[in-house]
Design a protein around this motif. Structure first.
Motif, PDB file in Angstrom:
ATOM      1  N   ASP A  46     -37.096 -36.643  46.153  1.00 12.61           N
ATOM      2  CA  ASP A  46     -35.694 -37.073  46.072  1.00 12.61           C
ATOM      3  C   ASP A  46     -35.301 -37.497  44.662  1.00 12.61           C
ATOM      4  O   ASP A  46     -34.218 -37.161  44.196  1.00 12.61           O
ATOM      5  CB  ASP A  46     -35.432 -38.243  47.020  1.00 12.61           C
ATOM      6  CG  ASP A  46     -35.154 -37.798  48.442  1.00 12.61           C
ATOM      7  OD1 ASP A  46     -35.199 -36.578  48.719  1.00 12.61           O
ATOM      8  OD2 ASP A  46     -34.901 -38.679  49.289  1.00 12.61           O
ATOM      9  N   GLU A  47     -36.158 -38.236  43.998  1.00 10.49           N
ATOM     10  CA  GLU A  47     -35.805 -38.767  42.683  1.00 10.49           C
ATOM     11  C   GLU A  47     -35.664 -37.681  41.614  1.00 10.49           C
ATOM     12  O   GLU A  47     -35.110 -37.923  40.546  1.00 10.49           O
ATOM     13  CB  GLU A  47     -36.801 -39.843  42.213  1.00 10.49           C
ATOM     14  CG  GLU A  47     -38.237 -39.395  42.132  1.00 10.49           C
ATOM     15  CD  GLU A  47     -39.043 -39.673  43.402  1.00 10.49           C
ATOM     16  OE1 GLU A  47     -40.277 -39.613  43.323  1.00 10.49           O
ATOM     17  OE2 GLU A  47     -38.446 -39.929  44.473  1.00 10.49           O
ATOM     18  N   ASP A  48     -36.134 -36.469  41.904  1.00 10.30           N
ATOM     19  CA  ASP A  48     -36.017 -35.364  40.956  1.00 10.30           C
ATOM     20  C   ASP A  48     -34.837 -34.440  41.240  1.00 10.30           C
ATOM     21  O   ASP A  48     -34.502 -33.593  40.421  1.00 10.30           O
ATOM     22  CB  ASP A  48     -37.307 -34.533  40.937  1.00 10.30           C
ATOM     23  CG  ASP A  48     -38.493 -35.321  40.408  1.00 10.30           C
ATOM     24  OD1 ASP A  48     -38.275 -36.187  39.534  1.00 10.30           O
ATOM     25  OD2 ASP A  48     -39.620 -35.087  40.862  1.00 10.30           O
ATOM     26  N   VAL A  49     -34.185 -34.599  42.397  1.00  8.57           N
ATOM     27  CA  VAL A  49     -33.070 -33.721  42.769  1.00  8.57           C
ATOM     28  C   VAL A  49     -31.802 -34.153  42.033  1.00  8.57           C
ATOM     29  O   VAL A  49     -31.454 -35.334  42.006  1.00  8.57           O
ATOM     30  CB  VAL A  49     -32.811 -33.749  44.290  1.00  8.57           C
ATOM     31  CG1 VAL A  49     -31.601 -32.892  44.655  1.00  8.57           C
ATOM     32  CG2 VAL A  49     -34.041 -33.269  45.047  1.00  8.57           C
ATOM     33  N   ILE A  50     -31.127 -33.173  41.419  1.00 10.11           N
ATOM     34  CA  ILE A  50     -29.841 -33.427  40.773  1.00 10.11           C
ATOM     35  C   ILE A  50     -28.730 -33.110  41.772  1.00 10.11           C
ATOM     36  O   ILE A  50     -27.895 -33.949  42.066  1.00 10.11           O
ATOM     37  CB  ILE A  50     -29.677 -32.580  39.493  1.00 10.11           C
ATOM     38  CG1 ILE A  50     -30.771 -32.964  38.486  1.00 10.11           C
ATOM     39  CG2 ILE A  50     -28.286 -32.762  38.902  1.00 10.11           C
ATOM     40  CD1 ILE A  50     -30.892 -32.023  37.313  1.00 10.11           C
ATOM     41  N   THR A  51     -28.725 -31.896  42.302  1.00 11.36           N
ATOM     42  CA  THR A  51     -27.728 -31.498  43.300  1.00 11.36           C
ATOM     43  C   THR A  51     -28.151 -30.195  43.954  1.00 11.36           C
ATOM     44  O   THR A  51     -29.065 -29.518  43.486  1.00 11.36           O
ATOM     45  CB  THR A  51     -26.319 -31.353  42.673  1.00 11.36           C
ATOM     46  OG1 THR A  51     -25.349 -31.241  43.720  1.00 11.36           O
ATOM     47  CG2 THR A  51     -26.222 -30.152  41.754  1.00 11.36           C
ATOM     48  N   VAL A  52     -27.457 -29.836  45.028  1.00  8.95           N
ATOM     49  CA  VAL A  52     -27.626 -28.549  45.703  1.00  8.95           C
ATOM     50  C   VAL A  52     -26.249 -27.909  45.745  1.00  8.95           C
ATOM     51  O   VAL A  52     -25.269 -28.563  46.100  1.00  8.95           O
ATOM     52  CB  VAL A  52     -28.155 -28.720  47.145  1.00  8.95           C
ATOM     53  CG1 VAL A  52     -28.239 -27.376  47.857  1.00  8.95           C
ATOM     54  CG2 VAL A  52     -29.499 -29.426  47.149  1.00  8.95           C
ATOM     55  N   ILE A  53     -26.174 -26.640  45.350  1.00 10.88           N
ATOM     56  CA  ILE A  53     -24.896 -25.928  45.404  1.00 10.88           C
ATOM     57  C   ILE A  53     -25.036 -24.688  46.271  1.00 10.88           C
ATOM     58  O   ILE A  53     -26.138 -24.175  46.457  1.00 10.88           O
ATOM     59  CB  ILE A  53     -24.382 -25.527  44.002  1.00 10.88           C
ATOM     60  CG1 ILE A  53     -25.344 -24.535  43.330  1.00 10.88           C
ATOM     61  CG2 ILE A  53     -24.142 -26.744  43.135  1.00 10.88           C
ATOM     62  CD1 ILE A  53     -24.785 -23.873  42.088  1.00 10.88           C
ATOM     63  N   ASN A  54     -23.906 -24.230  46.785  1.00 10.94           N
ATOM     64  CA  ASN A  54     -23.887 -22.941  47.474  1.00 10.94           C
ATOM     65  C   ASN A  54     -23.921 -21.871  46.394  1.00 10.94           C
ATOM     66  O   ASN A  54     -23.147 -21.922  45.443  1.00 10.94           O
ATOM     67  CB  ASN A  54     -22.624 -22.786  48.316  1.00 10.94           C
ATOM     68  CG  ASN A  54     -22.658 -23.678  49.520  1.00 10.94           C
ATOM     69  OD1 ASN A  54     -22.502 -24.881  49.396  1.00 10.94           O
ATOM     70  ND2 ASN A  54     -22.868 -23.101  50.667  1.00 10.94           N
ATOM     71  N   THR A  55     -24.815 -20.909  46.531  1.00 12.14           N
ATOM     72  CA  THR A  55     -24.942 -19.840  45.553  1.00 12.14           C
ATOM     73  C   THR A  55     -23.925 -18.758  45.876  1.00 12.14           C
ATOM     74  O   THR A  55     -23.848 -18.283  46.999  1.00 12.14           O
ATOM     75  CB  THR A  55     -26.365 -19.256  45.586  1.00 12.14           C
ATOM     76  OG1 THR A  55     -27.289 -20.329  45.407  1.00 12.14           O
ATOM     77  CG2 THR A  55     -26.569 -18.242  44.492  1.00 12.14           C
ATOM     78  N   LEU A  56     -23.151 -18.393  44.886  1.00  8.95           N
ATOM     79  CA  LEU A  56     -22.120 -17.383  45.079  1.00  8.95           C
ATOM     80  C   LEU A  56     -22.629 -16.022  44.637  1.00  8.95           C
ATOM     81  O   LEU A  56     -23.145 -15.873  43.536  1.00  8.95           O
ATOM     82  CB  LEU A  56     -20.869 -17.739  44.279  1.00  8.95           C
ATOM     83  CG  LEU A  56     -20.239 -19.082  44.629  1.00  8.95           C
ATOM     84  CD1 LEU A  56     -19.099 -19.386  43.675  1.00  8.95           C
ATOM     85  CD2 LEU A  56     -19.749 -19.084  46.058  1.00  8.95           C
ATOM     86  N   GLY A  57     -22.512 -15.031  45.485  1.00  5.81           N
ATOM     87  CA  GLY A  57     -22.833 -13.662  45.127  1.00  5.81           C
ATOM     88  C   GLY A  57     -24.303 -13.340  44.978  1.00  5.81           C
ATOM     89  O   GLY A  57     -24.659 -12.293  44.487  1.00  5.81           O
TER      90      GLY A  57
END
Length: 157
Positions: A46-57
């Protein structure tokens, strides 16, 4: 399916998200427990996660941005490497960041992990901002602020 890429964040490819398409591989079995996302023999804390995004394309549904601390080398090799680094860093006047930006692509992630880290948009106070200024204290702590900004934060902005 999970593909992890570790790139120096200063490279133009740092945010180019790609995912190798291996139809013959079974999807990775992700588990999220005790503050760590785990699959195969890999984990992201957890302490290393910046963010999660939906990948487009892409062929992946999600991209996880996290920090990957450089792994410590064997003591003798580390000392030799440090001697070499000191010469080149002193000449260039730059300190190398101990972190790298890590991107991990995945098709399916546990909902609890997504609820905690998935990017939902800018906060309201930044939605109308025309420019954002990032202030860093270059002399505080271990003196790695500039290197961290160059290697990790700047590519994400």
């Amino acid at each position: 399916m999970a593909t992890t890429t570790i790139l120096p964040a200063q490279s133009a490819e740092a945010l180019a998200i790609t995912c190798a398409d291996h139809d013959d591989q079974a999807p990775a079995d992700f588990t999220y427990k005790d503050g760590a996302l785990k699959w195969d023999s890999t984990e992201i804390r957890d302490e290393d996660v910046i963010t999660v995004i939906n990948t487009l394309g892409g062929t992946a549904e999600y991209t996880i941005f996290s920090l990957e601390p450089e792994k410590a080398a064997e003591p003798e090799k580390a000392a030799e490497t440090e001697d070499k680094k000191e010469g080149t860093e002193a000449e260039e006047g730059k300190i190398k960041s101990p972190f790298k930006l890590r991107t991990t692509n995945a098709m399916i992630l546990p909902q609890e992990f997504l609820d905690k880290f998935q990017f939902q948009g800018l906060p309201t106070y930044l939605q109308d901002a025309k420019s954002v200024h990032v202030l860093i204290s270059t002399l505080s702590g271990a003196g790695l602020a500039v290197a961290f900004f160059d290697e990790v934060l700047h590519p994400l902005l």
